[in-house]
Scaffold this motif. Structure first.
Motif, mmCIF file in Angstrom:
data_model
loop_
_atom_site.group_PDB
_atom_site.id
_atom_site.type_symbol
_atom_site.label_atom_id
_atom_site.label_comp_id
_atom_site.label_asym_id
_atom_site.label_seq_id
_atom_site.Cartn_x
_atom_site.Cartn_y
_atom_site.Cartn_z
ATOM 1 N N GLU A 141 -6.033 -12.525 22.761
ATOM 2 C CA GLU A 141 -7.144 -11.866 22.068
ATOM 3 C C GLU A 141 -6.728 -11.518 20.654
ATOM 4 N N PHE A 142 -7.487 -12.016 19.701
ATOM 5 C CA PHE A 142 -7.210 -11.723 18.304
ATOM 6 C C PHE A 142 -7.534 -10.257 18.028
ATOM 7 N N PRO A 143 -6.668 -9.557 17.312
ATOM 8 C CA PRO A 143 -6.911 -8.123 17.075
ATOM 9 C C PRO A 143 -8.185 -7.885 16.276
ATOM 10 N N LYS A 144 -8.848 -6.794 16.566
ATOM 11 C CA LYS A 144 -10.073 -6.427 15.845
ATOM 12 C C LYS A 144 -9.670 -5.734 14.543
ATOM 13 N N VAL A 145 -9.724 -6.489 13.459
ATOM 14 C CA VAL A 145 -9.251 -5.969 12.169
ATOM 15 C C VAL A 145 -10.338 -5.944 11.097
ATOM 16 N N ARG A 146 -11.526 -6.407 11.409
ATOM 17 C CA ARG A 146 -12.569 -6.455 10.383
ATOM 18 C C ARG A 146 -12.875 -5.070 9.801
ATOM 19 N N HIS A 147 -12.809 -4.042 10.660
ATOM 20 C CA HIS A 147 -13.166 -2.702 10.193
ATOM 21 C C HIS A 147 -12.193 -2.197 9.135
ATOM 22 N N LEU A 148 -10.966 -2.756 9.120
ATOM 23 C CA LEU A 148 -9.989 -2.337 8.124
ATOM 24 C C LEU A 148 -10.357 -2.812 6.724
ATOM 25 N N MET A 149 -11.313 -3.738 6.646
ATOM 26 C CA MET A 149 -11.730 -4.229 5.336
ATOM 27 C C MET A 149 -12.864 -3.407 4.733
ATOM 28 N N ASP A 150 -13.409 -2.480 5.515
ATOM 29 C CA ASP A 150 -14.469 -1.594 5.002
ATOM 30 C C ASP A 150 -13.807 -0.391 4.340
ATOM 31 N N ILE A 151 -13.307 -0.606 3.143
ATOM 32 C CA ILE A 151 -12.554 0.413 2.424
ATOM 33 C C ILE A 151 -13.463 1.126 1.435
ATOM 34 N N HIS A 152 -13.464 2.443 1.490
ATOM 35 C CA HIS A 152 -14.225 3.271 0.543
ATOM 36 C C HIS A 152 -13.224 3.875 -0.434
ATOM 37 N N PRO A 153 -13.104 3.279 -1.611
ATOM 38 C CA PRO A 153 -11.988 3.613 -2.494
ATOM 39 C C PRO A 153 -12.129 4.980 -3.165
ATOM 40 N N THR A 154 -10.971 5.543 -3.499
ATOM 41 C CA THR A 154 -10.916 6.724 -4.363
ATOM 42 C C THR A 154 -10.567 6.314 -5.791
ATOM 43 N N VAL A 155 -9.880 5.163 -5.911
ATOM 44 C CA VAL A 155 -9.498 4.635 -7.222
ATOM 45 C C VAL A 155 -9.692 3.118 -7.204
ATOM 46 N N THR A 156 -10.272 2.572 -8.275
ATOM 47 C CA THR A 156 -10.381 1.118 -8.400
ATOM 48 C C THR A 156 -9.711 0.675 -9.695
ATOM 49 N N VAL A 157 -9.166 -0.530 -9.668
ATOM 50 C CA VAL A 157 -8.480 -1.111 -10.821
ATOM 51 C C VAL A 157 -8.999 -2.524 -11.027
ATOM 52 N N ARG A 158 -9.335 -2.860 -12.271
ATOM 53 C CA ARG A 158 -9.782 -4.202 -12.617
ATOM 54 C C ARG A 158 -8.917 -4.730 -13.755
ATOM 55 N N CYS A 159 -8.495 -5.995 -13.630
ATOM 56 C CA CYS A 159 -7.706 -6.599 -14.699
ATOM 57 C C CYS A 159 -7.839 -8.113 -14.636
ATOM 58 N N LYS A 160 -7.318 -8.782 -15.661
ATOM 59 C CA LYS A 160 -7.364 -10.237 -15.687
ATOM 60 C C LYS A 160 -6.424 -10.806 -14.635
ATOM 61 N N THR A 161 -6.923 -11.765 -13.867
ATOM 62 C CA THR A 161 -6.125 -12.337 -12.774
ATOM 63 C C THR A 161 -4.868 -13.013 -13.291
ATOM 64 N N GLU A 162 -4.995 -13.837 -14.313
ATOM 65 C CA GLU A 162 -3.827 -14.585 -14.786
ATOM 66 C C GLU A 162 -2.774 -13.664 -15.393
ATOM 67 N N GLU A 163 -3.210 -12.548 -16.003
ATOM 68 C CA GLU A 163 -2.249 -11.624 -16.598
ATOM 69 C C GLU A 163 -1.425 -10.916 -15.533
ATOM 70 N N ILE A 164 -2.079 -10.443 -14.478
ATOM 71 C CA ILE A 164 -1.318 -9.721 -13.463
ATOM 72 C C ILE A 164 -0.479 -10.671 -12.610
#
Length: 382
Positions: free
Chosen positions: A243-266
């Motif tokens: 049985e594959f573990p039930k992990v979908r709920h771990l992707m429902d993240i309600h953030p306190t901090v978000t960060v955005r940057c250029k993909t190639e730079e990071i």
């Protein structure tokens, strides 16, 4: 047969041969010539590979020879047409002035290849290959925990979901396809290595056919058919049990901090700073107001740091809820390299908690919802 067509077909079919076959006969490569052309096949009781290519067939028949040896010979042949002939005991291969004779293995002892299951639908080959490559990086490699070495394939009408986890990271990709039935649904746990092989070698055509049988029982078969260099290719493999573990709920993240940057730079920064990262030690991301800083060290021997411009949003308000996060540098690099967007979006909740990574087409746009990658953060030393 044309030399390049033959060499490519042999190499692809031989790639699935077991390195240590449980039965010597499984080291053989089955060559079948009929009115449709030539089909080359391999099978190890778990996974089968078949490739059908064009050839000028004078006499129909089949022969079983050492697959690894034939693959080595095929790579070395001059660029001339290749002639195969066989009698009761051997196969003769002639290419220009080069001539090889191989002993035949008994075809009667070779196991019967599995039939392709019923087609469940078709999917764009480029989209499917890209989805597989984005997900398999999160699959486990420990054969003692086989359920984590698979990718869970879920079918819900016109949407296919691919999900993988090794317990420390998770990847989910959703894409549309054309199902054979208007009410298609089901799930299967497919070995990640088989999907990786399909992504590498079946994407030269427009579509890949996905076929499933007894997926719900966990003892079924999945078949993939697509075009590769020189001809049509088919892969089948037994589904993984457990049985594959039930992990979908771990992707429902309600953030306190978000960060955005250029993909190639990071990506470039992570690659540089990780050079001095000590084994099993975290790569530290320091979160500021308008930038992030990456830091890593190898004891007192070497240290590295680099700042990357970023948009930082304190979702929780007040003081910044999270100022530092610890990543496994390899997991972070894998996740970033699967982002096919110019910008990347990090969603943080707290230190030591999961971080959600998604792509952005524009720095001020909404994160994409079709691909999500979660990394479990490492605890940072005080």
């Amino acid at each position: 047969m044309e030399r390049d067509v033959m060499a490519e077909a042999v190499a692809w079919a031989a790639r699935s041969l077991p390195s240590r076959p449980s039965v010597p006969i499984l080291a053989g490569l089955l060559i079948k010539a009929d009115a449709k052309g030539v089909t080359m096949s391999s099978f190890d009781y778990e996974t089968s590979a078949q490739v059908q290519v064009e050839a000028q067939v004078i006499d129909e028949g089949e022969a079983l020879v050492s697959g690894k040896l034939l693959a080595e010979i095929a790579r070395s042949l001059p660029n001339r047409p290749v002639d195969f002939t066989s009698d009761a005991t051997r196969v003769e291969l002639v290419c220009g002035s080069a001539r090889f004779t191989l002993q035949l293995l008994p075809v009667s002892e070779y196991p019967q290849l599995p039939e392709m299951p019923t087609a469940a639908g078709v999917v764009d080959s480029d989209d499917f290959a890209r989805a597989i490559n984005q997900v398999v990086v999160a699959a486990g490699r420990d054969e003692l925990l086989p359920v984590f070495t698979g990718v869970r394939l879920e079918i819900d009408n016109d949407v296919i979901s691919l999900l993988a986890t090794d317990r420390y990271r998770m990847a989910l990709k959703e894409l549309t396809w054309t199902p054979a039935s208007s009410s298609a649904e089901g799930a299967a746990l497919v070995p990640a290595r088989v999907l990786s092989e399909a992504a590498r070698s079946m994407s030269s055509g427009e579509q890949i056919t996905v076929a499933l049988s007894n997926a719900e029982a966990g003892e079924g078969l999945i078949g993939l058919e697509g075009s590769g260099s020189g001809g049509v290719r088919q892969l089948t493999t037994r589904l993984l049990g457990g049985e594959f573990p039930k992990v979908r709920h771990l992707m429902d993240i309600h953030p306190t901090v978000t960060v955005r940057c250029k993909t190639e730079e990071i990506i470039a920064s992570v690659k540089r700073v990780s050079l001095v990262a000590e084994r099993n030690s975290p790569l530290r991301m320091l979160i500021g107001d308008e930038q992030i800083a990456l830091e890593a060290a190898s004891g007192d021997q070497a240290q590295a740091s680099e700042a990357v411009p970023a948009q930082v949003e304190n979702v929780a308000g007040g003081e910044l809820a999270l100022t530092a996060a610890g990543f496994n540098p390899h997991y972070l690099a894998d996740a970033l390299n699967t982002i096919d967007s110019p910008y990347v979006h990090f969603s943080f909740t707290a230190a030591g908690k999961p971080c959600l990574v998604r792509g952005l087409d524009e720095i001020d746009g909404d994160p994409k919802g079709d691909y999500r990658h979660v990394i479990m953060l490492m605890r940072l030393p005080n």
